[in-house]
Motif scaffolding. Sequence first.
Motif, short mmCIF file in Angstrom:
data_model
loop_
_atom_site.label_atom_id
_atom_site.label_comp_id
_atom_site.label_asym_id
_atom_site.label_seq_id
_atom_site.Cartn_x
_atom_site.Cartn_y
_atom_site.Cartn_z
N UNK A 11 0.82 -1.20 0.00
CA UNK A 11 0.00 0.00 0.00
C UNK A 11 0.85 1.25 0.00
N UNK A 12 1.96 1.22 0.75
CA UNK A 12 2.81 2.39 0.83
C UNK A 12 3.49 2.70 -0.49
N UNK A 13 3.70 1.67 -1.30
CA UNK A 13 4.36 1.89 -2.58
C UNK A 13 3.43 2.50 -3.62
N UNK A 14 2.13 2.56 -3.30
CA UNK A 14 1.17 3.17 -4.23
C UNK A 14 1.12 4.66 -3.99
N UNK A 15 2.21 5.35 -4.25
CA UNK A 15 2.30 6.78 -4.00
C UNK A 15 1.54 7.56 -5.06
N UNK A 29 9.24 7.18 0.26
CA UNK A 29 9.58 6.48 1.50
C UNK A 29 11.07 6.66 1.76
N UNK A 30 11.40 7.38 2.84
CA UNK A 30 12.79 7.62 3.18
C UNK A 30 13.36 6.52 4.05
N UNK A 31 12.50 5.76 4.71
CA UNK A 31 12.97 4.70 5.58
C UNK A 31 11.81 4.08 6.33
N UNK A 32 12.15 3.24 7.31
CA UNK A 32 11.13 2.50 8.05
C UNK A 32 11.57 2.36 9.50
N UNK A 33 10.68 2.73 10.43
CA UNK A 33 10.94 2.57 11.85
C UNK A 33 10.43 1.21 12.28
N UNK A 34 11.28 0.41 12.89
CA UNK A 34 10.88 -0.95 13.28
C UNK A 34 11.18 -1.27 14.74
N UNK A 280 7.24 12.68 7.73
CA UNK A 280 6.02 12.27 8.43
C UNK A 280 6.25 10.86 8.97
N UNK A 281 5.83 10.63 10.22
CA UNK A 281 5.96 9.32 10.84
C UNK A 281 4.64 8.90 11.47
N UNK A 286 5.19 -1.42 11.77
CA UNK A 286 6.33 -0.64 11.29
C UNK A 286 5.87 0.72 10.79
N UNK A 287 6.64 1.76 11.11
CA UNK A 287 6.27 3.12 10.72
C UNK A 287 7.12 3.59 9.56
N UNK A 288 6.53 3.80 8.39
CA UNK A 288 7.30 4.38 7.30
C UNK A 288 7.64 5.83 7.60
N UNK A 289 8.79 6.27 7.14
CA UNK A 289 9.14 7.69 7.18
C UNK A 289 8.91 8.24 5.78
N UNK A 290 7.87 9.06 5.65
CA UNK A 290 7.58 9.70 4.36
C UNK A 290 8.36 11.00 4.28
#
Length: 299
Positions: A11-15, A29-34, A280-281, A286-290
């Motif tokens: 879903x996140x890749x559907x920008x 997507x700049x990264x991912x908080x895990x 944005x977090x 897992x939290x993507x960093x937009x």
Amino acid sequence: MKPIAPCLLSLLLLLPAAVPAARWSEPEIAGLVTRAEVDEISGLAASRTRPGHYWAINDSGNAAVLALLDGRGRFMGSVPAPVPNVDWEDLASFELDGRRYLLIADTGDNGGLRRELALQVLEEPRSLEQAPTLAWTVRFRWPDGPRDCEAVAVDPARGEILLVSKKRVPPELFRLPLRAEGLQVAELLGTLQGIPQPSAEDLARNPVYGRYRSQVTAADLGPDGRILAVLTYRAVHYLEREAGTGWAEALARPVQSLPMPWMPQAEAIAFSVDGRELRVASEQLPSPILRYRLKASGK
């Protein structure tokens, strides 16, 4: 570390394909908080002592600590804060008189019960081996009774703190002095116009959570003090103040909006120190960093 759900990443890749406000890029997507240490991020602020890094705080029910993340959301470590986490909801960083500070907004009030709230200003630590110290506290109340607030920004040049209410429609913008003694009363500046409210379809699909989608969950101010970014669960909005004018004039115009891909419980937003990026977090792992980038002129 929790496993990353394949459906979430899909879903996140559907920008979105386009951004109406042409000065900002499409989100990426700049990264991912895990890491479990930051499993409920409610505030994010650019570090001014560690370039390219961001401080994060967790919501109420978590330890009173400041967590340091790199630009990709990787957990670098944490330091204890000298103030309790009653209901931390936002975080801001700023410089004043050559010193670097972090402001913790202890302003959450889901039940509308708190008669007095606190904005805790800490000296930003220079390293993870240095615990932050309390510089001062701004104690305040609302002018007409309790309300929930999860969005706070600091304008050191004007000596003020800006706060945006969460559940009021339209959202209200308030102001407080950055440094003041005694109990302050927040000053209402006006309301933010143009933030879309839940549609009938939103409410039919999810009667409980559908009404939350347009509530303001975070804010930050650009380094020039003229762009106020405001986050909801569905989009990034921003209000721009012309040079030489106040926020009352800016509030006369509707906010501009940046589309955001679906994101579970987006509750933190921060400008980079130079103001050329917005991050944005989420409050869930897992939290993507937009990341939104400010485009070069003419591009």
